[in-house]
Scaffold this active site. Structure first.
Site, PDB file in Angstrom:
ATOM      1  N   TYR A   1      -5.515  -9.593   2.248  1.00 18.91           N
ATOM      2  CA  TYR A   1      -6.579  -9.855   1.277  1.00 18.91           C
ATOM      3  C   TYR A   1      -6.922 -11.342   1.170  1.00 18.91           C
ATOM      4  O   TYR A   1      -7.953 -11.708   0.617  1.00 18.91           O
ATOM      5  CB  TYR A   1      -6.202  -9.325  -0.111  1.00 18.91           C
TER       6      TYR A   1
ATOM      7  N   LYS B   1       5.972  -2.299   7.943  1.00 21.30           N
ATOM      8  CA  LYS B   1       5.520  -1.530   9.110  1.00 21.30           C
ATOM      9  C   LYS B   1       6.118  -2.242  10.315  1.00 21.30           C
ATOM     10  O   LYS B   1       5.421  -2.783  11.174  1.00 21.30           O
ATOM     11  CB  LYS B   1       3.982  -1.507   9.124  1.00 21.30           C
TER      12      LYS B   1
ATOM     13  N   ASP C   1       4.353   4.364   5.852  1.00 21.39           N
ATOM     14  CA  ASP C   1       3.816   5.737   5.853  1.00 21.39           C
ATOM     15  C   ASP C   1       4.847   6.726   5.313  1.00 21.39           C
ATOM     16  O   ASP C   1       4.523   7.666   4.584  1.00 21.39           O
ATOM     17  CB  ASP C   1       3.272   6.169   7.228  1.00 21.39           C
TER      18      ASP C   1
ATOM     19  N   ASP D   1      -0.789  -2.444  -2.977  1.00 18.52           N
ATOM     20  CA  ASP D   1      -2.013  -2.002  -3.646  1.00 18.52           C
ATOM     21  C   ASP D   1      -2.104  -0.473  -3.562  1.00 18.52           C
ATOM     22  O   ASP D   1      -2.320   0.224  -4.562  1.00 18.52           O
ATOM     23  CB  ASP D   1      -3.203  -2.662  -2.912  1.00 18.52           C
TER      24      ASP D   1
ATOM     25  N   ASP E   1      -0.985   2.510  -6.637  1.00 24.23           N
ATOM     26  CA  ASP E   1      -1.953   3.493  -7.151  1.00 24.23           C
ATOM     27  C   ASP E   1      -1.424   4.918  -6.966  1.00 24.23           C
ATOM     28  O   ASP E   1      -1.611   5.782  -7.817  1.00 24.23           O
ATOM     29  CB  ASP E   1      -3.299   3.359  -6.431  1.00 24.23           C
TER      30      ASP E   1
END
Ligand code: NAD
Length: 366
Positions: free
Chosen positions: A146, A195, A227, A251, A255
């Protein structure tokens, strides 16, 4: 104690939920003999309408001079609001990103806690959730994808967009330290999410997290690929205590974690730098669909205020008193509309209340 707090009510439901957080804070201060000074400032859509920009430099300076910032929410309906016809750097959310960066708020803490009283609101099967879950997601907030360099360019007649995911050792180390410090006060387990099978930034992430773990031999560290973590959150959320992860993974995962607690209206958050300073806000947004109707759930903001007392002011007992008051009100059956059980599951004790009444009920129980 003197508490110097900057309040940013913001847009949509922001002013409604901030008013209730202030009500509960005032009652807590009165009970424990503290003195709170608030300074209300503008950010987001209201700042665009007033000053032509989502965050002025003056507000940044006012925030820097305070002990902590309490934020409601910013933004509007992204399809219809004129704010979203402006250039990206002039939209409401740009104000929040600028504030986080200016205050160096690199650590975002999002507790995901399922209250026993709200088991019905959790979309996961009862046999999986048992008596609920209690985790904190520690998300790196000022690095990664970001904040990396980005561009859109034409290469051999084809438009290509590039975003850069970059992390330095320093950025990883300081967020890892935060996560281990928090784990020391909880169940002493950190799950670091990356990852590593694909990304160089994840390989560095894992190496630094392991180095930090050596300083905390009492804390169990496990690594999980992102994942798999997304899957495990719905298959067995009880296994998690502190989840440590980078900006974009955090992020998305936070959520997901909020969705399994039932309502975003219950979830608090804190964004911290390496001093006691922090920005505290509910996890949800401006909720333009319900703004002005007096039905928004103020609990996430009230719990964010409790986090502020704990992390910025070291007022553990006062923070605990607010959390207990919230539990008590829920146990007595009071619910805002977002956490009302379905009609078939409602019993006599469940009573629907609006934003203001929920704030008053919690304040009365401090
Ligand atoms: P949202 O979180 O505002 O709303 C999503 C859904 O959750 C809506 O149905 C809303 O009514 C409900 N909801 C949210 N908070 C609630 C509460 N306290 N009580 C009851 N219900 C609640 O997300 P969105 O609709 O995608 O975004 C609306 C605006 O908010 C956008 O402009 C977005 O950019 C902005 N936003 C701001 C923040 C922030 O201020 N930190 C965070 C997320 C989104």
């Amino acid at each position: 104690m003197n508490l110097n707090i900057v309040c940013i009510p913001g847009d949509g439901i922001g002013p409604e939920i901030i008013a209730e957080a202030k009500r509960v804070l005032n009652k807590t201060a009165e009970k424990f003999g503290h003195n709170i000074t608030y300074k209300d400032v503008l950010m987001g859509g209201v700042s665009i309408d007033t000053y032509g920009e989502p965050l002025t430099d003056e507000v940044i300076e006012i925030a820097k001079a305070a002990d902590a910032v309490l934020l409601g929410s910013i933004g509007g309906n992204t399809a219809t609001s004129p704010w979203y016809k402006l250039a990206p750097e002039l939209r409401p959310e740009a104000g929040l990103l600028k504030l986080r960066k200016s205050l160096n708020l690199f650590a975002n803490l999002r507790p995901a806690y399922l209250y026993e009283e709200l088991l019905e609101a959790c979309p996961i099967k009862k046999e999986i959730i048992g008596n609920g879950f209690d985790m904190v997601i520690v998300r790196e907030l000022t690095g990664g994808l970001y904040f990396g360099e980005r561009r859109t360019q034409e290469v051999k007649g084809e438009v290509t967009a590039v975003d850069t995911l970059s992390y330095s050792e320093k950025e990883i180390r300081r967020i890892a330290v935060k996560a281990f410090e928090i784990a020391m006060k909880r169940s002493k387990k950190v799950t670091s999410v990356d990852k590593v099978n694909v990304l160089d930034s994840s390989r560095l992430w894992r190496k630094i997290v392991e180095e930090v773990a050596e300083v905390y031999p009492g804390v169990t560290l496990e690594h999980m690929i992102v994942d798999n973590c997304a899957m495990q959150l719905v298959k067995n959320p009880n296994q998690f205590d502190v989840i440590l992860t980078e900006n974009m993974f955090g992020d998305i995962l936070s959520d997901e974690a909020s969705a399994i607690t039932g309502s975003i209206g219950m979830l608090s958050s804190a964004s911290l730098n390496d001093t006691k300073f922090g920005l505290y806000e509910p996890s949800g947004g401006a909720a333009p669909d319900i703004a002005g109707k007096g039905v928004a759930n103020p609990i996430a903001t009230i719990l964010s205020a409790a986090m502020m007392l704990r992390y910025s002011f070291n007022l553990e007992e006062e923070a605990g008193r607010i959390e207990t008051a919230v539990k008590q009100v829920l146990a007595e059956g009071y619910r805002t509309v977002d956490i009302m059980p379905q009609e078939k599951n409602r019993n006599q004790s469940v009573k629907q209340v609006g934003t203001e009444d929920m704030g008053k009920l919690i304040a009365e129980r401090i």
